[in-house]
Structure formats: C-alpha cells, structure tokens
Design a protein around this motif. Structure first.
Motif, short mmCIF file in Angstrom:
data_model
loop_
_atom_site.label_atom_id
_atom_site.label_comp_id
_atom_site.label_asym_id
_atom_site.label_seq_id
_atom_site.Cartn_x
_atom_site.Cartn_y
_atom_site.Cartn_z
N GLY A 52 0.79 -1.23 0.00
CA GLY A 52 0.00 0.00 0.00
C GLY A 52 0.82 1.27 0.00
O GLY A 52 0.27 2.36 0.16
N THR A 53 2.15 1.15 -0.19
CA THR A 53 3.00 2.34 -0.22
C THR A 53 3.97 2.29 -1.39
O THR A 53 4.34 1.22 -1.88
CB THR A 53 3.81 2.51 1.09
OG1 THR A 53 4.61 1.35 1.30
CG2 THR A 53 2.90 2.77 2.28
N ILE A 54 4.38 3.49 -1.81
CA ILE A 54 5.45 3.66 -2.79
C ILE A 54 6.72 3.79 -1.96
O ILE A 54 6.80 4.65 -1.08
CB ILE A 54 5.21 4.91 -3.64
CG1 ILE A 54 3.87 4.83 -4.35
CG2 ILE A 54 6.36 5.12 -4.62
CD1 ILE A 54 3.38 6.15 -4.92
N ASN A 55 7.71 2.95 -2.21
CA ASN A 55 8.85 2.81 -1.31
C ASN A 55 10.16 3.26 -1.92
O ASN A 55 10.48 2.93 -3.06
CB ASN A 55 8.97 1.35 -0.88
CG ASN A 55 7.67 0.84 -0.30
OD1 ASN A 55 7.12 1.43 0.63
ND2 ASN A 55 7.15 -0.22 -0.88
N CYS A 56 10.91 4.00 -1.11
CA CYS A 56 12.27 4.40 -1.48
C CYS A 56 13.22 3.62 -0.57
O CYS A 56 13.19 3.80 0.64
CB CYS A 56 12.47 5.90 -1.30
SG CYS A 56 14.15 6.43 -1.70
#
Length: 148
Positions: free
Chosen positions: A106-110
């Motif tokens: 559910g997240t865009i990850n760096c």
C-alpha cells in the motif's frame, strides 16, 4: 602488423577491401533512385504488444489493485488504490532525490533511506521524507494508461 603486411590469399580479405567493396555496390546503378527502405506503419508498438500508441505506458491489468508499478524511464509511478482508480506520481523521493524502487504494502517505497508514500495521494507514510510525492497527470483510455 598493418593491413599491408597481412598475408593475402584467396580467402583472406582486409577490412579495407570489404569496406571498399561495400561502397562499390550500387555505384553503377544507371541513375536509378535509391530504395526507400521498408514501409513504416503505425500498427501497435515495437515491443510486439497491441498498445494503441507509443505514449501508452501500461495496461490497466498491469497495475494491481492496492498496489502499483514504477516506470522510472518514463518518469512516473502508477498506482491503483481501489479497483478502477488510477493515480500517477513522480518517481523521485522528496527526501534526497533517490528514485523510488517499488510499490508494496500500500506504499510507494524508497529503499535509499526508507521513506514510504501513500498510493492514494503521495503523502508521506514513513520518513525521513517530509514532503509528499508530486502527482503526475495520467489518462486511462480503455485498458491503456498513458501520461496526460
């Protein structure tokens, strides 16, 4: 050893001889116009898919509900927070400019420093980033997703 010193025989050709021969092909064509080459048509993409235009990035089925995909070369992250709702975001982390690496949970990850952004609105879910990912305009036409 230079080309002049290479032993020559019936099966030995120098690069210079091959290039000169290639240049001579068609030199005495009687004034005929050169061939225009193969006909180019706009029938799908070069990758063999059936996308309707070169600007198409993905199919709606390529983006999982509750997830997304990073298209770094095209400069966009595409997410699908709920069925049929597609969002676009900049793929560069607002912390220190690293490219985001994936969309998961559910997240865009760096992965550079651990920042996480919402797939719904790009807001920061976990730092060190403090600024949301900027939205990118995308358009959905049928089953095709493209930058707007």
């Amino acid at each position: 050893m230079s080309e002049e010193q290479v032993p020559a025989g019936p099966d030995v050709r120098t690069r210079r001889a091959l290039l000169a021969g290639a240049g001579a092909v068609g030199a005495d064509d009687g004034g005929a116009a050169p061939s225009p080459g193969p006909q180019i048509t706009n029938t799908g993409d070069a990758g063999g898919g059936d996308r309707e235009g070169a600007q198409s990035l993905a199919r709606t089925t390529d983006i999982p509900v509750g997830g997304g995909a990073v298209y770094a070369a095209q400069g966009v992250v595409i997410t699908q927070p709920t069925a049929g709702e597609f969002k676009g975001f900049d793929p560069v982390c607002t912390h220190q400019g690293c490219p985001v690496s994936n969309v998961d949970g559910g997240t865009i990850n760096c992965t550079c420093h651990g920042s996480k952004f919402s797939i719904e609105d790009g807001s920061v879910k976990a730092g060190p980033a403090t600024t949301p990912l900027p939205a990118k305009n995308i358009k959905v036409d049928g089953d095709q997703i493209a930058l707007a």
